[in-house]
Scaffold this motif. Structure first.
Motif, PDB file in Angstrom:
ATOM      1  N   THR A  50       0.837  -1.196   0.000  1.00 40.81           N
ATOM      2  CA  THR A  50       0.000   0.000   0.000  1.00 40.81           C
ATOM      3  C   THR A  50       0.878   1.255   0.000  1.00 40.81           C
ATOM      4  O   THR A  50       2.066   1.195   0.316  1.00 40.81           O
ATOM      5  CB  THR A  50      -0.949   0.051   1.207  1.00 40.81           C
ATOM      6  N   ALA A  51       0.260   2.362  -0.334  1.00 40.62           N
ATOM      7  CA  ALA A  51       0.983   3.632  -0.393  1.00 40.62           C
ATOM      8  C   ALA A  51       0.131   4.728   0.221  1.00 40.62           C
ATOM      9  O   ALA A  51      -1.106   4.667   0.179  1.00 40.62           O
ATOM     10  CB  ALA A  51       1.319   3.989  -1.848  1.00 40.62           C
ATOM     11  N   ASP A  73      13.333  16.716   2.944  1.00 39.44           N
ATOM     12  CA  ASP A  73      13.419  15.469   2.184  1.00 39.44           C
ATOM     13  C   ASP A  73      13.243  14.306   3.152  1.00 39.44           C
ATOM     14  O   ASP A  73      13.607  14.401   4.327  1.00 39.44           O
ATOM     15  CB  ASP A  73      14.775  15.373   1.471  1.00 39.44           C
ATOM     16  N   LEU A  74      12.645  13.252   2.646  1.00 35.19           N
ATOM     17  CA  LEU A  74      12.495  12.018   3.422  1.00 35.19           C
ATOM     18  C   LEU A  74      13.250  10.908   2.709  1.00 35.19           C
ATOM     19  O   LEU A  74      13.101  10.739   1.494  1.00 35.19           O
ATOM     20  CB  LEU A  74      11.018  11.622   3.563  1.00 35.19           C
ATOM     21  N   MET A  82      10.462   0.060   3.031  1.00 38.94           N
ATOM     22  CA  MET A  82       9.631   1.189   2.612  1.00 38.94           C
ATOM     23  C   MET A  82      10.388   2.017   1.589  1.00 38.94           C
ATOM     24  O   MET A  82      11.568   2.316   1.784  1.00 38.94           O
ATOM     25  CB  MET A  82       9.244   2.085   3.794  1.00 38.94           C
ATOM     26  N   ASP A  83       9.708   2.361   0.511  1.00 33.75           N
ATOM     27  CA  ASP A  83      10.320   3.219  -0.489  1.00 33.75           C
ATOM     28  C   ASP A  83       9.627   4.573  -0.462  1.00 33.75           C
ATOM     29  O   ASP A  83       8.465   4.672  -0.055  1.00 33.75           O
ATOM     30  CB  ASP A  83      10.207   2.586  -1.879  1.00 33.75           C
ATOM     31  N   VAL A  84      10.352   5.583  -0.870  1.00 32.39           N
ATOM     32  CA  VAL A  84       9.828   6.949  -0.854  1.00 32.39           C
ATOM     33  C   VAL A  84       9.957   7.544  -2.253  1.00 32.39           C
ATOM     34  O   VAL A  84      11.020   7.453  -2.870  1.00 32.39           O
ATOM     35  CB  VAL A  84      10.597   7.832   0.146  1.00 32.39           C
ATOM     36  N   LEU A  95       4.822   7.393   0.343  1.00 30.18           N
ATOM     37  CA  LEU A  95       5.457   6.331   1.117  1.00 30.18           C
ATOM     38  C   LEU A  95       4.827   5.003   0.695  1.00 30.18           C
ATOM     39  O   LEU A  95       3.605   4.854   0.744  1.00 30.18           O
ATOM     40  CB  LEU A  95       5.233   6.556   2.617  1.00 30.18           C
ATOM     41  N   VAL A  96       5.656   4.068   0.279  1.00 33.93           N
ATOM     42  CA  VAL A  96       5.169   2.780  -0.224  1.00 33.93           C
ATOM     43  C   VAL A  96       5.727   1.654   0.633  1.00 33.93           C
ATOM     44  O   VAL A  96       6.954   1.531   0.772  1.00 33.93           O
ATOM     45  CB  VAL A  96       5.578   2.560  -1.700  1.00 33.93           C
ATOM     46  N   GLY A  97       4.830   0.856   1.195  1.00 37.63           N
ATOM     47  CA  GLY A  97       5.254  -0.336   1.928  1.00 37.63           C
ATOM     48  C   GLY A  97       5.653  -1.421   0.938  1.00 37.63           C
ATOM     49  O   GLY A  97       4.845  -1.815   0.099  1.00 37.63           O
TER      50      GLY A  97
END
Lengths: 127, 238
Positions: A50-51, A73-74, A82-84, A95-97
């Motif tokens: 999910t995002a 920035d994150l 987790m990707d950003v 934010l993507v799990g």
């Protein structure tokens, strides 16, 4: 201490006192994922797959607020958890799990790491 | 054969998206669209191959599928509402643990749960997104033109019946995405499959009176169907 050094120290103190002092960064969810997610300034929880889109608001601990020029920035410590992704709007991020696990979301303010937000990616959720 | 394009946009945008989809993986089509969750445009479902139950005869569905079969191939396109600038955003999965590249067209649904499509522009930022649900195949429905889910097939010698398989999840929802289908008939003297047996749809022909079992496997699930071929009726002849 010589007079020159005292002047320099006072000048440095004055300059530093005019700058915001990082306190925290507010995360505000601006999308509605199909399952419940947690988005706080100290914790992000979401299921893998999910995002959520978040807007960031840096908070200063003194009376000098961050202005619009401040770059936020994150960065995920572990993009396999987790990707950003960036957004066209400044200070917004996706934010993507990716996979279940825990990591840290580093908060960069004007290029300096200022915080680490705990991230928990849960196993994939059914509907 | 690819026979349809994208309907949610006009003119050259349709051609560009359609051509891009063709370059990406062969014969693919997109028609059914759904709003992106950030309301910046619309995602389109791409029919990858001819094993997608959401795509009738390879034609795009009227409704954007919301649930897809684990193991199926799927793909999506994106048309921004202000999409008069090139290049159009590319679409990719948010997590390749959910939708993985598998060689060939589209992406493979890898695990049950939610997955998310991201529309990413030329500046590598996400302009929109859409979640889709991935579910394990729990059952295979076998339908004819008249009946949605047959309990058995009853034919007379010489009859032909077109059958079509469709995957469902545990609560009976139709699953989108392209699966590989394997059909097998036990009782060859009773009936025969007269069309290609790896596709979602077949034509069954009754031969001689007797019983046979027709099995279709997709997504790791097999459905067995009794085929009964009755004695021919000689109406009124003495």
């Amino acid at each position: 201490m010589g007079r020159g050094r005292i002047v320099c120290a006072l000048a440095a103190a004055v300059i530093a006192g005019c700058q915001p002092a990082f306190d925290s960064v507010d995360l505000v969810a601006v999308s509605t994922p199909p399952v419940e997610v947690t988005v706080r300034d100290f914790l992000v929880e979401l299921p893998a797959g999910t995002a959520v889109v978040v807007a960031t608001v840096p908070r200063s601990g003194n009376r000098h607020d961050y202005d619009d020029e401040t770059v936020v920035d994150l960065v995920s410590d572990d993009p396999d958890v987790m990707d950003v992704f960036g957004r066209p709007t400044a200070r917004e991020f996706v934010l993507v799990g990716i996979d279940a696990g825990e990591t840290c979301l580093r908060v960069h303010i004007d290029g300096m790491v200022r915080d680490c937000i705990d991230v928990v990616v849960e196993p994939p959720a059914a509907d | 054969m690819c026979t349809a394009g994208v309907s949610a946009g006009g003119g050259w945008r349709v051609v560009v998206v359609w051509a891009g989809a063709l370059l990406a993986g062969g014969c693919v089509e997109a028609d059914a669209t759904a709003d992106g969750e950030l309301r910046q445009g619309r995602f389109g479902h791409v029919c990858v191959g001819d094993g997608d139950a959401a795509c009738d005869d390879g034609l795009p569905p009227e409704v954007f599928p919301e649930v897809f079969a684990v193991g199926a191939r799927l793909d999506a396109t994106y048309l921004p509402d202000d999409g008069d600038r090139l290049p159009l955003p590319r679409v990719q999965p948010g997590s390749t643990s959910s939708l993985r590249a598998g060689g060939g067209a589209g992406w493979i649904a890898a695990r049950p749960g939610w997955a998310v499509w991201l529309a990413i522009d030329a500046n590598d930022v996400v302009v929109d997104l859409r979640h889709v649900l991935l579910a394990k195949v729990d059952a295979i429905a076998v339908a004819s033109e008249e009946v949605d889910d047959l309990a058995r097939v009853a034919l007379a010698p010489g009859d032909r019946l077109a059958l079509r398989a469709a995957p469902q999840d545990g609560v009976g929802r139709a699953l989108g995405g392209s699966l590989t289908y394997a059909w097998r008939l036990e009782g060859q003297g009773v009936a025969q499959i007269v069309s290609v047996a790896e596709r979602r749809a077949i034509v069954l022909e009754a031969l001689e009176p007797g019983t046979a079992v027709l099995r279709v496997t997709a997504g790791g699930v097999t459905r067995a169907l009794d085929v009964i071929v009755d004695e021919p009726q000689h109406g009124g002849e003495d």
